[in-house]
Design a protein around this motif. Structure first.
Motif, mmCIF file in Angstrom:
data_model
loop_
_atom_site.group_PDB
_atom_site.id
_atom_site.type_symbol
_atom_site.label_atom_id
_atom_site.label_comp_id
_atom_site.label_asym_id
_atom_site.label_seq_id
_atom_site.Cartn_x
_atom_site.Cartn_y
_atom_site.Cartn_z
ATOM 1 N N GLY A 112 11.380 26.858 -27.929
ATOM 2 C CA GLY A 112 10.425 25.863 -28.410
ATOM 3 C C GLY A 112 10.240 24.671 -27.492
ATOM 4 O O GLY A 112 9.110 24.335 -27.109
ATOM 5 N N TRP A 113 11.333 24.009 -27.115
ATOM 6 C CA TRP A 113 11.219 22.801 -26.289
ATOM 7 C C TRP A 113 10.683 23.148 -24.910
ATOM 8 O O TRP A 113 9.859 22.417 -24.347
ATOM 9 N N TRP A 114 11.151 24.288 -24.336
ATOM 10 C CA TRP A 114 10.699 24.668 -23.000
ATOM 11 C C TRP A 114 9.221 25.019 -23.010
ATOM 12 O O TRP A 114 8.474 24.625 -22.098
ATOM 13 N N ASN A 115 8.776 25.742 -24.024
ATOM 14 C CA ASN A 115 7.385 26.173 -24.071
ATOM 15 C C ASN A 115 6.435 24.980 -24.150
ATOM 16 O O ASN A 115 5.397 24.943 -23.476
ATOM 17 N N LYS A 116 6.799 23.985 -24.941
ATOM 18 C CA LYS A 116 5.965 22.788 -25.066
ATOM 19 C C LYS A 116 5.894 22.040 -23.732
ATOM 20 O O LYS A 116 4.822 21.614 -23.289
ATOM 21 N N LYS A 117 7.027 21.898 -23.092
ATOM 22 C CA LYS A 117 7.094 21.220 -21.792
ATOM 23 C C LYS A 117 6.309 21.997 -20.740
ATOM 24 O O LYS A 117 5.565 21.416 -19.938
ATOM 25 N N HIS A 118 6.446 23.306 -20.738
ATOM 26 C CA HIS A 118 5.784 24.136 -19.740
ATOM 27 C C HIS A 118 4.269 24.132 -19.923
ATOM 28 O O HIS A 118 3.516 24.158 -18.941
ATOM 29 N N ASN A 119 3.820 24.088 -21.157
ATOM 30 C CA ASN A 119 2.379 24.026 -21.404
ATOM 31 C C ASN A 119 1.778 22.723 -20.874
ATOM 32 O O ASN A 119 0.652 22.703 -20.373
ATOM 33 N N LYS A 120 2.522 21.629 -21.003
ATOM 34 C CA LYS A 120 2.052 20.355 -20.450
ATOM 35 C C LYS A 120 1.938 20.443 -18.935
ATOM 36 O O LYS A 120 1.011 19.907 -18.341
ATOM 37 N N HIS A 121 2.893 21.117 -18.324
ATOM 38 C CA HIS A 121 2.849 21.297 -16.876
ATOM 39 C C HIS A 121 1.603 22.080 -16.468
ATOM 40 O O HIS A 121 0.907 21.707 -15.524
ATOM 41 N N HIS A 122 1.316 23.159 -17.171
ATOM 42 C CA HIS A 122 0.154 23.975 -16.824
ATOM 43 C C HIS A 122 -1.150 23.217 -17.037
ATOM 44 O O HIS A 122 -2.121 23.445 -16.301
ATOM 45 N N ALA A 123 -1.187 22.330 -18.005
ATOM 46 C CA ALA A 123 -2.415 21.579 -18.285
ATOM 47 C C ALA A 123 -2.739 20.593 -17.171
ATOM 48 O O ALA A 123 -3.914 20.327 -16.892
ATOM 49 N N ALA A 124 -1.723 20.049 -16.510
ATOM 50 C CA ALA A 124 -1.960 19.049 -15.454
ATOM 51 C C ALA A 124 -0.851 19.112 -14.417
ATOM 52 O O ALA A 124 -0.043 18.188 -14.296
ATOM 53 N N PRO A 125 -0.793 20.194 -13.633
ATOM 54 C CA PRO A 125 0.283 20.308 -12.636
ATOM 55 C C PRO A 125 0.226 19.193 -11.603
ATOM 56 O O PRO A 125 -0.834 18.846 -11.100
ATOM 57 N N ASN A 126 1.389 18.623 -11.347
ATOM 58 C CA ASN A 126 1.531 17.584 -10.320
ATOM 59 C C ASN A 126 0.648 16.367 -10.551
ATOM 60 O O ASN A 126 0.205 15.732 -9.591
ATOM 61 N N GLN A 127 0.420 16.003 -11.806
ATOM 62 C CA GLN A 127 -0.316 14.766 -12.074
ATOM 63 C C GLN A 127 0.613 13.751 -12.722
ATOM 64 O O GLN A 127 1.285 14.038 -13.718
ATOM 65 N N LEU A 128 0.640 12.565 -12.137
ATOM 66 C CA LEU A 128 1.506 11.510 -12.654
ATOM 67 C C LEU A 128 1.146 11.189 -14.105
ATOM 68 O O LEU A 128 -0.030 11.071 -14.460
ATOM 69 N N GLY A 129 2.163 11.055 -14.927
ATOM 70 C CA GLY A 129 1.968 10.693 -16.317
ATOM 71 C C GLY A 129 1.644 11.849 -17.231
ATOM 72 O O GLY A 129 1.632 11.680 -18.453
ATOM 73 N N LYS A 130 1.380 13.030 -16.664
ATOM 74 C CA LYS A 130 1.022 14.182 -17.484
ATOM 75 C C LYS A 130 1.945 15.378 -17.274
ATOM 76 O O LYS A 130 2.265 16.082 -18.221
ATOM 77 N N ASP A 131 2.358 15.610 -16.051
ATOM 78 C CA ASP A 131 3.223 16.746 -15.764
ATOM 79 C C ASP A 131 4.679 16.327 -15.922
ATOM 80 O O ASP A 131 5.200 15.549 -15.111
ATOM 81 N N PRO A 132 5.378 16.839 -16.951
ATOM 82 C CA PRO A 132 6.778 16.433 -17.155
ATOM 83 C C PRO A 132 7.704 16.915 -16.049
ATOM 84 O O PRO A 132 8.797 16.367 -15.877
ATOM 85 N N ASP A 133 7.274 17.904 -15.276
ATOM 86 C CA ASP A 133 8.135 18.439 -14.219
ATOM 87 C C ASP A 133 8.305 17.487 -13.041
ATOM 88 O O ASP A 133 9.173 17.711 -12.192
ATOM 89 N N ILE A 134 7.459 16.454 -12.949
ATOM 90 C CA ILE A 134 7.604 15.499 -11.840
ATOM 91 C C ILE A 134 8.002 14.119 -12.357
ATOM 92 O O ILE A 134 7.882 13.129 -11.636
ATOM 93 N N GLY A 135 8.464 14.070 -13.593
ATOM 94 C CA GLY A 135 8.929 12.803 -14.150
ATOM 95 C C GLY A 135 10.295 12.421 -13.598
ATOM 96 O O GLY A 135 10.945 13.199 -12.892
ATOM 97 N N PRO A 136 10.753 11.198 -13.883
ATOM 98 C CA PRO A 136 12.070 10.754 -13.411
ATOM 99 C C PRO A 136 13.183 11.663 -13.922
ATOM 100 O O PRO A 136 13.123 12.175 -15.041
ATOM 101 N N GLY A 137 14.178 11.878 -13.090
ATOM 102 C CA GLY A 137 15.306 12.721 -13.456
ATOM 103 C C GLY A 137 16.358 12.672 -12.369
ATOM 104 O O GLY A 137 16.354 11.767 -11.526
ATOM 105 N N PRO A 138 17.274 13.641 -12.347
ATOM 106 C CA PRO A 138 18.300 13.659 -11.305
ATOM 107 C C PRO A 138 17.716 13.713 -9.896
ATOM 108 O O PRO A 138 18.301 13.191 -8.951
ATOM 109 N N VAL A 139 16.554 14.372 -9.756
ATOM 110 C CA VAL A 139 15.864 14.438 -8.470
ATOM 111 C C VAL A 139 14.556 13.654 -8.583
ATOM 112 O O VAL A 139 13.843 13.754 -9.578
ATOM 113 N N ILE A 140 14.244 12.874 -7.568
ATOM 114 C CA ILE A 140 13.019 12.077 -7.539
ATOM 115 C C ILE A 140 11.927 12.871 -6.830
ATOM 116 O O ILE A 140 12.077 13.239 -5.666
#
Length: 368
Positions: free
Chosen positions: A126-154
């Motif tokens: 559930g949590w992964w699917n929701k996160k992944h769908n957000k990524h597909h909707a706006a890949p590599n866009q600031l504020g929309k793609d959770p995969d490029i948000g702050p975390g252990p790696v910048i």
């Protein structure tokens, strides 16, 4: 191309695409989609997926039997490594099911994803699917793609600004060296996040199904390992399996978008350019298809996320030619070169060298 950021011209409002440009790409993508459907490339590949699923289940059962038969031995570390690889391949299947690539029925796809992600690999669907769908909707866009948000790696210059302590900035500066070792903890992180989501108050469909599947999978796995092996070897077995699982997943996902253009907040981009410009394909033949679970055709996967995995290779020449005719950059490179680009990007970002600038691609989108 490994530009770091994508920004609109100061003479163009970031929330308003150039008049006529968007319509052209929408129309062209409609034409491409029609051609893809006429070629039969949106049809299901039941034979491929059932065969793949049967092979994975047989191999999994074989590893369990071998594990029990070998007993108390350091040779079990080889079984742990094989299990880590097998779990990653199963996770790829769960990814395909979550994208509705396997069955026509949405319900069948959902349950297939639940079985493969929760019951077989022990992660949370559930949590992964929701996160992944957000990524597909706006890949590599600031504020929309959770995969490029702050975390252990910048991943972005914006995320670097969240590192306000000296220690945090020091880790950012050396992240090109720590990135690949950190991937060994990705499997553990995915398991922890999946379990944590089950206890959150956020809405989660199939919560109790997911909880039951994960509890059964993790409980029986840990119990069996500690029954067959003494504590030290059992801990080493789990560490190797989880470490290889996380590293394999990370090495498969990192080349897809890291080092590709990053769109600033509020920038409007038509669907075709959003998915193509921000994605990178990996060449290398069918062994790369197997190794990366089809994710090496990232451009095609983002354009047609419900397309069956075997058809991605077939549709790639059509997409490549379509982009050539439109003048849209279509990126593909070798696996080695992709890791080189990933490393260069995170090194540059970590040292504060990733600034938003007027990339030529922005000009292309304004004038096309």
């Amino acid at each position: 191309m490994t530009v770091t950021d994508l920004a609109p011209s100061p003479h163009t409002r970031p929330d308003r695409p150039a008049r006529g440009a968007g319509e052209r790409y929408v129309s062209s993508f409609t034409t491409l989609t029609r051609s893809v459907k006429d070629a039969g490339l949106m049809q299901r590949a039941y034979g491929y997926y059932w065969t793949k699923f049967a092979i994975l289940m047989v191999l999994g059962a074989g590893l369990v039997v071998a594990f029990i038969f070998i007993g108390d031995s350091w040779w079990q570390m080889g079984i742990a490594a094989a299990l880590g690889l097998l779990m990653t391949q199963t996770a790829f299947m769960g990814h395909d099911a979550a994208h509705r690539q396997i069955f026509r029925s949405g319900k069948w796809n959902t349950w297939a994803s639940l079985v493969m992600i929760n019951l077989v690999t022990g992660m949370g669907h559930g949590w992964w699917n929701k996160k992944h769908n957000k990524h597909h909707a706006a890949p590599n866009q600031l504020g929309k793609d959770p995969d490029i948000g702050p975390g252990p790696v910048i991943w972005t210059g914006e995320a670097l600004q969240t590192r306000t302590t000296r220690t945090g900035r020091w880790f950012a500066r050396i992240q090109a060296y720590t990135f690949y070792p950190l991937l060994a903890f990705e499997g553990l992180s995915l398991h922890v996040q999946g379990v944590a989501r089950l206890f959150s108050r956020n809405k989660l469909e199939h919560r109790w199904v997911e909880a039951s599947f994960i509890a059964f999978r993790l409980g029986t796995y840990v119990a069996l390992v500690f029954i067959v092996l003494p504590p030290g070897k059992a801990a080493a077995f789990i560490a190797i399996q989880m470490g290889l699982f996380g590293a394999y997943l990370g090495l498969s996902f990192a080349p897809n978008h890291v080092g590709m253009p990053i769109a600033p907040r509020g920038m409007k981009i038509d669907f075709l350019q959003r998915q193509v410009l921000m994605s990178r394909n990996i060449t290398g033949g069918r062994w790369v298809d197997t190794f990366m679970g089809g994710l090496n055709f990232q451009v095609e996967h983002h354009l047609f996320p419900s397309m069956a995995r075997p058809n991605l290779r077939k549709v790639a020449p059509m997409v490549r030619e379509h982009c050539r005719q439109l003048g849209v950059r279509y990126t593909e490179t070798t696996l080695f070169q992709s890791y080189k680009a990933v490393t260069a990007h995170i090194h540059k970002v970590g040292r504060g060298g990733a600034d938003i600038w007027a990339c030529p691609l922005a000009g292309q989108m304004r004038t096309a």
